[in-house]
Design an enzyme around this catalytic site. Structure first.
Site, PDB file in Angstrom:
ATOM      1  N   GLY A  89       0.724  -0.936   0.113  1.00  0.00           N
ATOM      2  CA  GLY A  89       0.107   0.401  -0.154  1.00  0.00           C
ATOM      3  C   GLY A  89       1.146   1.127  -0.276  1.00  0.00           C
TER       4      GLY A  89
ATOM      5  N   GLY B 298       1.884   4.705   2.157  1.00  0.00           N
ATOM      6  CA  GLY B 298       1.095   5.658   3.117  1.00  0.00           C
ATOM      7  C   GLY B 298       0.696   6.711   2.603  1.00  0.00           C
TER       8      GLY B 298
ATOM      9  N   TYR C  31       0.988   9.208   5.237  1.00  0.00           N
ATOM     10  CA  TYR C  31       1.318   9.917   6.363  1.00  0.00           C
ATOM     11  C   TYR C  31       2.317  11.787   6.212  1.00  0.00           C
ATOM     12  CZ  TYR C  31       4.444  12.247  10.503  1.00  0.00           C
ATOM     13  OH  TYR C  31       4.472  13.461  11.212  1.00  0.00           O
TER      14      TYR C  31
ATOM     15  N   ASP D 245      -3.333   3.736   2.760  1.00  0.00           N
ATOM     16  CA  ASP D 245      -3.320   4.247   3.999  1.00  0.00           C
ATOM     17  C   ASP D 245      -3.808   5.492   4.682  1.00  0.00           C
ATOM     18  OD1 ASP D 245      -2.852   2.313   6.872  1.00  0.00           O
ATOM     19  OD2 ASP D 245      -1.554   4.237   7.215  1.00  0.00           O
TER      20      ASP D 245
ATOM     21  N   TYR E  14      -3.203  13.272   9.703  1.00  0.00           N
ATOM     22  CA  TYR E  14      -3.113  13.605   8.778  1.00  0.00           C
ATOM     23  C   TYR E  14      -2.701  14.418   7.547  1.00  0.00           C
ATOM     24  CZ  TYR E  14      -1.211   9.175   9.038  1.00  0.00           C
ATOM     25  OH  TYR E  14      -0.349   7.449   9.695  1.00  0.00           O
TER      26      TYR E  14
ATOM     27  N   SER F  59      -4.463  -0.814  15.776  1.00  0.00           N
ATOM     28  CA  SER F  59      -2.589  -0.022  15.539  1.00  0.00           C
ATOM     29  C   SER F  59      -2.008   0.076  16.720  1.00  0.00           C
ATOM     30  CB  SER F  59      -2.612   1.145  14.752  1.00  0.00           C
ATOM     31  OG  SER F  59      -1.288   1.507  14.113  1.00  0.00           O
TER      32      SER F  59
ATOM     33  N   TRP G 183      10.423  13.219  15.636  1.00  0.00           N
ATOM     34  CA  TRP G 183       9.971  12.239  16.368  1.00  0.00           C
ATOM     35  C   TRP G 183      10.404  10.837  16.432  1.00  0.00           C
ATOM     36  CZ3 TRP G 183       7.909   8.900  12.212  1.00  0.00           C
ATOM     37  CH2 TRP G 183       7.871   9.571  10.675  1.00  0.00           C
TER      38      TRP G 183
END
Length: 313
Positions: free
Chosen positions: A22, A24, A26, A53, A58, A169, A230
Site C-alpha cells: 500500500g 502510506g 503520512y 493508508d 494526517y 494499530s 519524532w
C-alpha cells in the site's frame, strides 16, 4: 513472471482481503506542499497500487479522496478496487464519539465507506478540539477509556456498513487479548498495524497474530526520515545496510525493494510512505522476484529490536 500487487492480497478473517503493498500517506502538514498527497495517490494508482493508508490526523484525507474520485471518473478504477484504511484518533475513544468521527472522515474523503478502520493507538487523550491536548507543563492530558467499549463502537460501524473491516494499530499481545477475550465479542480485529522492518522484525507478535488470523500491517517498512523531533536517530539508516544492498545488487534491485520484498514474503503487508514519483513506482516493483530461504534468514538476522518511531507519548 511480472505479478501485480492486485494478485497479491491476503485474506482477512472476515472474508475481506487486503493488498500486500500500500501507499502510506503520512505527512507533516507544516512541511508538505498543498496537493502533493493528491498527486502521489494518483501516481500510485496509475502504477498499480490499490491499497491507500491514511488517517484523519494526517490532514490530507481530502486530497486522498479527490485523487481516488478523479481516477474513478477517468475509468482507471472502480471504488471497489481501492482498499482505504482510516484511523480513529486518540481523542475520539469514548464510544459515543466513534461513529461521528468515522462519518467525519467519510465526509472529508467523500466516500460511502472505508475498507478498514482501526484504533490508531491503544491509549486515549482528553476528548476535545485539541488533537494533542497538553497541560501548562507541556505534558499530554490522557483520558481513561475502556478499549472494549471503543471496540464495540467500531463493531457497530461495521454493522452499519461504514467500514468493511475493523482492526487496531500499535497494540501489543496483552491489548489484543483484551479485545479478543471480551464477553460478547462480535468481530475480532482483522489486522494490527505496527512498525515492522528488517531492524525490527516483530517475531513474537507476528507469530501470535498468525495464530489468531490477525494480519500484521507494517508501517515504516523502509525505516523513516531522520527527523529528530519524532524519530530515534541513534540507530543507523536501514537502507544503508550492507546486507540489503548486497542482496539488492544480485537482483538488480534497491535496498528498499529488498526490505519490502522481505516483509511481503513473510505475509506482512507493507505501506511505504513516499510522495516521490520515482520511488512510488520503484516500491511497486517487488513482485517480479523472490528471495531465497537463505536470504530471508540473513535479513531476519539483522533484527536489532530497534524502533525508529518511539511513540514517546
Amino acid at each position: 513472471m511480472n505479478l501485480t500487487a492486485e494478485s497479491h492480497r491476503i485474506p482477512l478473517s472476515d472474508g475481506n482481503s487486503i493488498p500486500l503493498l500500500g501507499l502510506g500517506t503520512y505527512a507533516d502538514p507544516q512541511k508538505t506542499p498543498k496537493g502533493s498527497c493528491q498527486e502521489a495517490v494518483k501516481i500510485a494508482i496509475d502504477a498499480g497500487y490499490r491499497h491507500i493508508d491514511g488517517a484523519f490526523v494526517y490532514f490530507n484525507e481530502h486530497e486522498v479522496g479527490q485523487a481516488i474520485r478523479e481516477k474513478i471518473a477517468e475509468g482507471k478504477i472502480k471504488r471497489e478496487d481501492i482498499f482505504y484504511c482510516g484511523k480513529l484518533w486518540n481523542t475520539c475513544h469514548p464510544p459515543e464519539l466513534v461513529r461521528p468521527t468515522l462519518e467525519k472522515t467519510l465526509k472529508i474523503l467523500q466516500l460511502d465507506y472505508v475498507d478498514l478502520y482501526i484504533i490508531e493507538l491503544p491509549m486515549a487523550f482528553k476528548p476535545g478540539d485539541a488533537l494533542y491536548p497538553k497541560d501548562e507543563n507541556g505534558k499530554f492530558i490522557y483520558h481513561e477509556t475502556d478499549l472494549c467499549a471503543t471496540w464495540e463502537a467500531l463493531e457497530a460501524c461495521k454493522d452499519a456498513g461504514l467500514a468493511k473491516s475493523i482492526g487496531v494499530s500499535n497494540f501489543n499481545r496483552r491489548q489484543l487479548e483484551m479485545i479478543m477475550n471480551k464477553p460478547g465479542l462480535k468481530y475480532k480485529p482483522v489486522s494490527n498495524q505496527v512498525e515492522c522492518h528488517p531492524y525490527f522484525t516483530q517475531p513474537k507478535l507476528l507469530e501470535f497474530c498468525r495464530q489468531h488470523d490477525i494480519v500484521i500491517v507494517g508501517y515504516s517498512p523502509l525505516g523513516t526520515s531522520r527527523d529528530e523531533s519524532w524519530v530515534n536517530v541513534s540507530s543507523p539508516p536501514l537502507l544503508k545496510d550492507p546486507v540489503l544492498n548486497a542482496i539488492g545488487k544480485k537482483y538488480n534491485k534497491t535496498a528498499a525493494q529488498i526490505a519490502l520484498r522481505f516483509n511481503v514474503q513473510r505475509g506482512v503487508v507493507v505501506i511505504p510512505k513516499s510522495f516521490n514519483p520515482q520511488r512510488i513506482r520503484e516500491n511497486f516493483q517487488i513482485f517480479d522476484f523472490s528471495l531465497t530461504e537463505k536470504e530471508m534468514k540473513e535479513i531476519e538476522a539483522l533484527n536489532k529490536n530497534v524502533r525508529y518511531v518511539e511513540l514517546l507519548m
